[in-house]
Write a protein that holds these residues in place. Sequence first.
Motif, PDB file in Angstrom:
ATOM      1  N   VAL A   5    -105.632 -82.398 -32.491  1.00  0.00           N
ATOM      2  CA  VAL A   5    -104.687 -83.259 -32.516  1.00  0.00           C
ATOM      3  C   VAL A   5    -103.864 -82.962 -31.292  1.00  0.00           C
ATOM      4  CG1 VAL A   5    -101.925 -84.252 -33.457  1.00  0.00           C
ATOM      5  CG2 VAL A   5    -104.142 -84.355 -34.403  1.00  0.00           C
ATOM      6  N   ILE A   6    -102.713 -83.301 -30.085  1.00  0.00           N
ATOM      7  CA  ILE A   6    -102.266 -82.902 -29.468  1.00  0.00           C
ATOM      8  C   ILE A   6    -100.940 -83.196 -29.499  1.00  0.00           C
ATOM      9  CG2 ILE A   6    -101.400 -82.375 -26.651  1.00  0.00           C
ATOM     10  CD1 ILE A   6    -104.523 -83.321 -26.295  1.00  0.00           C
ATOM     11  N   PRO A   7    -100.316 -82.550 -30.012  1.00  0.00           N
ATOM     12  CA  PRO A   7     -98.413 -82.605 -30.490  1.00  0.00           C
ATOM     13  C   PRO A   7     -97.476 -82.986 -29.109  1.00  0.00           C
ATOM     14  CG  PRO A   7     -98.935 -80.040 -30.457  1.00  0.00           C
ATOM     15  CD  PRO A   7    -100.089 -80.903 -30.361  1.00  0.00           C
ATOM     16  N   LYS A   8     -97.747 -82.040 -28.212  1.00  0.00           N
ATOM     17  CA  LYS A   8     -97.446 -82.385 -26.743  1.00  0.00           C
ATOM     18  C   LYS A   8     -97.446 -81.498 -25.764  1.00  0.00           C
ATOM     19  CE  LYS A   8     -93.906 -77.947 -27.698  1.00  0.00           C
ATOM     20  NZ  LYS A   8     -92.413 -77.552 -27.965  1.00  0.00           N
ATOM     21  N   ARG A   9     -97.328 -82.092 -24.237  1.00  0.00           N
ATOM     22  CA  ARG A   9     -98.161 -81.773 -23.351  1.00  0.00           C
ATOM     23  C   ARG A   9     -98.635 -79.768 -22.703  1.00  0.00           C
ATOM     24  NH1 ARG A   9     -94.310 -83.592 -18.473  1.00  0.00           N
ATOM     25  NH2 ARG A   9     -92.668 -81.610 -18.684  1.00  0.00           N
ATOM     26  N   GLY A  10     -99.139 -79.047 -22.420  1.00  0.00           N
ATOM     27  CA  GLY A  10     -99.078 -78.162 -22.477  1.00  0.00           C
ATOM     28  C   GLY A  10    -100.445 -77.436 -22.107  1.00  0.00           C
ATOM     29  N   GLY A  11    -100.980 -76.235 -22.636  1.00  0.00           N
ATOM     30  CA  GLY A  11    -102.016 -75.531 -22.710  1.00  0.00           C
ATOM     31  C   GLY A  11    -103.125 -75.803 -23.373  1.00  0.00           C
TER      32      GLY A  11
END
Length: 352
Positions: A5-11
Motif C-alpha cells: 500500500v502506498i498511503p501518499k506520494r514519496g520515496g
Amino acid sequence: MQVVVIPKRGGYDKLEVHERPSPALASGQVRIEVDAIGINYADCVIRMGLYKSAKEFVGWPITPGFEVAGIVTEVADDVTDLEEGAEVMAVTRFGGYVSELCVSRSQVFARPKGFDAAASAGFCAVHLTADYAMHELAGAGQGDPVLIHSAAGGVGTVLVQLARHRGCHVVGVVGGSHKVDVVRALGADAVIDKSTEDLWGAARGHAPDGFKAVFDANGVATLGQSYEHLAPTGRVVVYGFATMLPRAGQRMNYLKLAWDWLRTPRFNPLDLTSQNRSVMGFNLSYMFDHTALLERSMARLLELAEVGALRPPPVTRYRLSDVGQAHHDLETGRTVGKLVLVPDARYEAGSR
C-alpha cells in the motif's frame, strides 16, 4: 493476504507491506493465488504521485501493479470456461502488488508457451504495450528501418522481437555496454550504445534516409531528435517520459520537472502534414474498456510465443517485502529484462 500500500506520494519508504483479509469474489471474477508480480516503471511513477490515471481511477491510498501470474483457486458461478488449478497470468488496472487477486475473467489469460510463472508475471503489460505500439500504430513492415530506445528494457525487448518478426531492420538503443549482447541476441540488426557512441550520428549511419518508426519512452531528452530522424511517412510512437523523472534515490525536483515540461517538443499540425510525419501516443491503463482490442492483441502475442517468436526475458526476482529495493534498482536504469516481485511465502517455497 500480503499487500503493498502506498498511503501518499514519496520515496521508497512509502511502499508499505500489510497483511489484510482475502477479498470477496464478485460475479464474473477469478481468484488467483499469486506466484509472481511484474514490476513496471509506471509503478514507480505511481509512487511518485505523477501517474495521471492512478489519480483518476484510484487516488490515495493505492496498491500499484498491472500484472501477475499464479494459480486459479476459485471462480465465480458465472465463469464457466476456466477451472481451479489453471496456471494463468492476468492484467489489472492497479492493485497487482498482492499475494491473492480477484480479477475479471476477461483479464485472465493462459500462460505463454515456454514462460514460467516469473516470466509470465512480466508478460501482460509490456507485451500488450509493445504490441499496440507496433501493430496498431507504427505501420512498419518488411525492410523498414525502426529505432527502439531503451531496447534492453521490458517494453524494448518485446519491441525488438516484434519488429524482427515483421521483417523490419531493427536498430536498438541501450545506455550501457552490458546490454548490447542482450539486444543483439533478441534479433536486433544493430545496437547503439549511447554510453560510448554519439546516438544520433550512429542512428543516421544506420538509416540515412530516416526511420519508418521510432519508439520513444524517454520524453524530452530524445523526443525532438526522434521526430527529426523520421523518414517521410514515419511515425514516433510515445509511451512514456522516463528522463523527466528522478533517478534512483533522488528527490523529486519540481523545478526540473517544470523545465522539462516546458522544453518538451510541441508538434504543429501544419508541420506534420508538410513533412508527412506523425507523432502518436498512448497509455495502456486507459485501454481497459477496449476489451476486444486487448483480447485480439493477447491472442496474437500468445500465437507468437507458441511458435517461438517471443522469448522469455531475463528475470530478476525480489521478495514482495523488498519492493523498495526493487523500485530502486529499476530506477537506476541499469537493469536488464523484467523485475518481478514474489510473495514472501511463495519466495521461500520456491518456484511453481
